[in-house]
Design a protein around this motif. Structure first.
Motif, PDB file in Angstrom:
ATOM      1  N   GLN A 212      12.205   4.902  -0.783  1.00  0.00           N
ATOM      2  CA  GLN A 212      13.465   5.533  -0.401  1.00  0.00           C
ATOM      3  C   GLN A 212      14.482   5.560  -1.533  1.00  0.00           C
ATOM      4  N   ARG A 213      14.266   4.789  -2.594  1.00  0.00           N
ATOM      5  CA  ARG A 213      15.254   4.758  -3.670  1.00  0.00           C
ATOM      6  C   ARG A 213      14.700   5.189  -5.027  1.00  0.00           C
ATOM      7  N   THR A 214      13.436   5.556  -5.101  1.00  0.00           N
ATOM      8  CA  THR A 214      12.890   5.965  -6.388  1.00  0.00           C
ATOM      9  C   THR A 214      13.488   7.301  -6.824  1.00  0.00           C
ATOM     10  N   ALA A 215      13.685   7.458  -8.128  1.00  0.00           N
ATOM     11  CA  ALA A 215      14.314   8.668  -8.659  1.00  0.00           C
ATOM     12  C   ALA A 215      13.453   9.374  -9.699  1.00  0.00           C
ATOM     13  N   SER A 216      12.291   8.831 -10.014  1.00  0.00           N
ATOM     14  CA  SER A 216      11.432   9.394 -11.051  1.00  0.00           C
ATOM     15  C   SER A 216      10.237  10.102 -10.428  1.00  0.00           C
ATOM     16  N   PRO A 217       9.753  11.171 -11.051  1.00  0.00           N
ATOM     17  CA  PRO A 217       8.524  11.808 -10.556  1.00  0.00           C
ATOM     18  C   PRO A 217       7.280  10.986 -10.862  1.00  0.00           C
ATOM     19  N   TRP A 218       7.389   9.999 -11.773  1.00  0.00           N
ATOM     20  CA  TRP A 218       6.230   9.212 -12.184  1.00  0.00           C
ATOM     21  C   TRP A 218       5.930   8.094 -11.192  1.00  0.00           C
ATOM     22  N   VAL A 219       4.651   7.900 -10.930  1.00  0.00           N
ATOM     23  CA  VAL A 219       4.168   6.821 -10.068  1.00  0.00           C
ATOM     24  C   VAL A 219       3.077   6.075 -10.832  1.00  0.00           C
ATOM     25  N   LEU A 220       3.177   4.754 -10.843  1.00  0.00           N
ATOM     26  CA  LEU A 220       2.140   3.921 -11.454  1.00  0.00           C
ATOM     27  C   LEU A 220       1.167   3.486 -10.361  1.00  0.00           C
ATOM     28  N   LEU A 221      -0.099   3.861 -10.504  1.00  0.00           N
ATOM     29  CA  LEU A 221      -1.124   3.519  -9.528  1.00  0.00           C
ATOM     30  C   LEU A 221      -2.076   2.474 -10.098  1.00  0.00           C
ATOM     31  N   ARG A 222      -2.430   1.505  -9.265  1.00  0.00           N
ATOM     32  CA  ARG A 222      -3.529   0.592  -9.580  1.00  0.00           C
ATOM     33  C   ARG A 222      -4.511   0.638  -8.426  1.00  0.00           C
ATOM     34  N   ALA A 223      -5.713   1.103  -8.705  1.00  0.00           N
ATOM     35  CA  ALA A 223      -6.768   1.207  -7.691  1.00  0.00           C
ATOM     36  C   ALA A 223      -7.876   0.235  -8.043  1.00  0.00           C
ATOM     37  N   ARG A 224      -8.318  -0.534  -7.059  1.00  0.00           N
ATOM     38  CA  ARG A 224      -9.379  -1.505  -7.306  1.00  0.00           C
ATOM     39  C   ARG A 224     -10.351  -1.538  -6.125  1.00  0.00           C
ATOM     40  N   THR A 225     -11.630  -1.551  -6.444  1.00  0.00           N
ATOM     41  CA  THR A 225     -12.661  -1.701  -5.423  1.00  0.00           C
ATOM     42  C   THR A 225     -12.789  -3.173  -5.071  1.00  0.00           C
ATOM     43  N   HIS A 226     -12.531  -3.485  -3.806  1.00  0.00           N
ATOM     44  CA  HIS A 226     -12.620  -4.872  -3.342  1.00  0.00           C
ATOM     45  C   HIS A 226     -14.051  -5.257  -2.974  1.00  0.00           C
ATOM     46  N   ARG A 227     -14.812  -4.266  -2.517  1.00  0.00           N
ATOM     47  CA  ARG A 227     -16.183  -4.562  -2.078  1.00  0.00           C
ATOM     48  C   ARG A 227     -16.987  -3.276  -2.127  1.00  0.00           C
ATOM     49  N   ALA A 228     -18.227  -3.383  -2.577  1.00  0.00           N
ATOM     50  CA  ALA A 228     -19.154  -2.259  -2.568  1.00  0.00           C
ATOM     51  C   ALA A 228     -20.541  -2.783  -2.204  1.00  0.00           C
ATOM     52  N   SER A 229     -21.190  -2.128  -1.259  1.00  0.00           N
ATOM     53  CA  SER A 229     -22.506  -2.575  -0.813  1.00  0.00           C
ATOM     54  C   SER A 229     -23.602  -1.765  -1.499  1.00  0.00           C
ATOM     55  N   ALA A 230     -24.808  -2.298  -1.508  1.00  0.00           N
ATOM     56  CA  ALA A 230     -25.922  -1.648  -2.195  1.00  0.00           C
ATOM     57  C   ALA A 230     -26.273  -0.294  -1.579  1.00  0.00           C
ATOM     58  N   ASP A 231     -25.889  -0.075  -0.308  1.00  0.00           N
ATOM     59  CA  ASP A 231     -26.193   1.213   0.311  1.00  0.00           C
ATOM     60  C   ASP A 231     -25.078   2.236   0.111  1.00  0.00           C
ATOM     61  N   GLY A 232     -24.064   1.880  -0.704  1.00  0.00           N
ATOM     62  CA  GLY A 232     -23.110   2.893  -1.138  1.00  0.00           C
ATOM     63  C   GLY A 232     -21.756   2.915  -0.477  1.00  0.00           C
ATOM     64  N   TRP A 233     -21.474   2.001   0.444  1.00  0.00           N
ATOM     65  CA  TRP A 233     -20.159   1.968   1.073  1.00  0.00           C
ATOM     66  C   TRP A 233     -19.191   1.200   0.177  1.00  0.00           C
ATOM     67  N   VAL A 234     -18.024   1.798  -0.074  1.00  0.00           N
ATOM     68  CA  VAL A 234     -17.054   1.262  -1.028  1.00  0.00           C
ATOM     69  C   VAL A 234     -15.702   1.078  -0.336  1.00  0.00           C
ATOM     70  N   ASP A 235     -15.139  -0.125  -0.466  1.00  0.00           N
ATOM     71  CA  ASP A 235     -13.821  -0.454   0.092  1.00  0.00           C
ATOM     72  C   ASP A 235     -12.844  -0.575  -1.073  1.00  0.00           C
ATOM     73  N   GLU A 236     -11.854   0.314  -1.109  1.00  0.00           N
ATOM     74  CA  GLU A 236     -10.933   0.403  -2.242  1.00  0.00           C
ATOM     75  C   GLU A 236      -9.493   0.213  -1.790  1.00  0.00           C
ATOM     76  N   GLY A 237      -8.713  -0.525  -2.570  1.00  0.00           N
ATOM     77  CA  GLY A 237      -7.286  -0.684  -2.326  1.00  0.00           C
ATOM     78  C   GLY A 237      -6.486  -0.061  -3.452  1.00  0.00           C
ATOM     79  N   ILE A 238      -5.355   0.552  -3.106  1.00  0.00           N
ATOM     80  CA  ILE A 238      -4.518   1.239  -4.088  1.00  0.00           C
ATOM     81  C   ILE A 238      -3.065   0.836  -3.846  1.00  0.00           C
ATOM     82  N   ASP A 239      -2.342   0.539  -4.921  1.00  0.00           N
ATOM     83  CA  ASP A 239      -0.911   0.264  -4.830  1.00  0.00           C
ATOM     84  C   ASP A 239      -0.166   1.175  -5.781  1.00  0.00           C
ATOM     85  N   ALA A 240       1.107   1.468  -5.426  1.00  0.00           N
ATOM     86  CA  ALA A 240       1.934   2.384  -6.208  1.00  0.00           C
ATOM     87  C   ALA A 240       3.295   1.763  -6.477  1.00  0.00           C
ATOM     88  N   TRP A 241       3.781   1.954  -7.705  1.00  0.00           N
ATOM     89  CA  TRP A 241       5.104   1.484  -8.102  1.00  0.00           C
ATOM     90  C   TRP A 241       5.849   2.590  -8.832  1.00  0.00           C
TER      91      TRP A 241
END
Length: 260
Positions: A212-241
């Motif tokens: 609600q208070r950001t004034a810049s068009p730029w966003v810093l993203l950090r995406a990380r895979t928390h878990r991935a199984s051998a059959d291809g299912w991937v659980d990913e978390g993403i945060d933005a600043w």
């Protein structure tokens, strides 16, 4: 060709929505853009309320034309629960559910993740995603932070980058943030050494008060895979600043690896 930010501002949500090939992601309309449009439609049913969480399930690829349906909402004492779906003549392609609530005044101690150390975006090199792979990437500017890159066979399933829309200098609202949170390559791709598709099966977004208070068009993203199984299912978390370190929101993605 209507750019994605303009589409989010002016989409005729009661009519047929037409999206061109320039707005495609993995095999269909970009998932973050689709959820942003569905969220826009649901927000019209909850005027003055703030989005707390929205989750989409991608049942099948969405073509260039579709309609948004918003069934009747359910309202409780402190929140409104809404649902929406993207529909074509073939049926439902994407369905979503959201929680909205009126702003509250309270003094509980906030807890937010700290932004990673990152140079300003102008000090980072531009990274170009091949448009034939993800066409909507031509609407965005991506500047990676650190050595990790998609499909580079790295040791960590993590990607960090600055990202913004190219069409204007507006700061992100909740709908633009939803789009941008899905703007990077899948973080699991950082440990892969050959191309593979990682389409999204489920995508959940939780905005933060800093949005609600950001004034810049730029966003810093950090995406990380928390878990991935051998059959291809991937659980990913993403945060933005934002550039000032304010936390803007979080997302969670469930992906499924598919060979090219």
């Amino acid at each position: 060709m209507t750019p994605p930010g303009a589409l989010l501002r002016a989409a005729p949500l009661d009519d047929l929505i037409e999206t061109g090939a320039h707005l495609r992601g993995f095999g269909g309309v970009h998932g973050g853009l689709t959820l942003a449009l569905l969220t826009t439609a649901m927000a019209e049913r909850a005027p003055g309320a703030l989005l707390q969480n929205v989750t989409a399930r991608y049942l099948r690829p969405l073509g260039g034309e579709f309609r948004i349906e918003v069934p009747e909402e359910r309202t409780g004492r402190t929140m409104t629960a809404l649902a929406a779906r993207a529909v074509t003549e073939k049926g439902v392609h994407v369905d979503a559910s959201a929680i909205f609530a009126a702003p509250r005044r309270a003094s509980w101690p906030p807890v937010t993740p700290s932004a990673p150390a990152a140079p300003p975006p102008e000090d980072c090199e531009v990274f170009t995603i091949p448009p034939e792979f993800v066409a909507i990437s031509t609407s965005m500017e991506i500047r990676p932070v650190g050595p990790n890159r998609p499909y580079a066979g790295g040791a960590e399933p993590e990607l960090t980058a600055w990202i913004r829309l190219l069409e204007d200098d507006e700061p992100p609202d909740v709908h633009r943030l939803t789009l941008l949170l899905d703007g990077l390559a899948p973080s699991y791709a950082a440990v892969l050494s050959e191309l593979a598709l990682l389409p999204t099966v489920e995508f959940a977004v939780r905005p933060a008060i800093g949005l609600q208070r950001t004034a810049s068009p730029w966003v810093l993203l950090r995406a990380r895979t928390h878990r991935a199984s051998a059959d291809g299912w991937v659980d990913e978390g993403i945060d933005a600043w934002g550039p000032d370190g304010d936390h803007l929101g979080s997302a969670r993605q469930l992906r499924l690896v598919r060979p090219m």
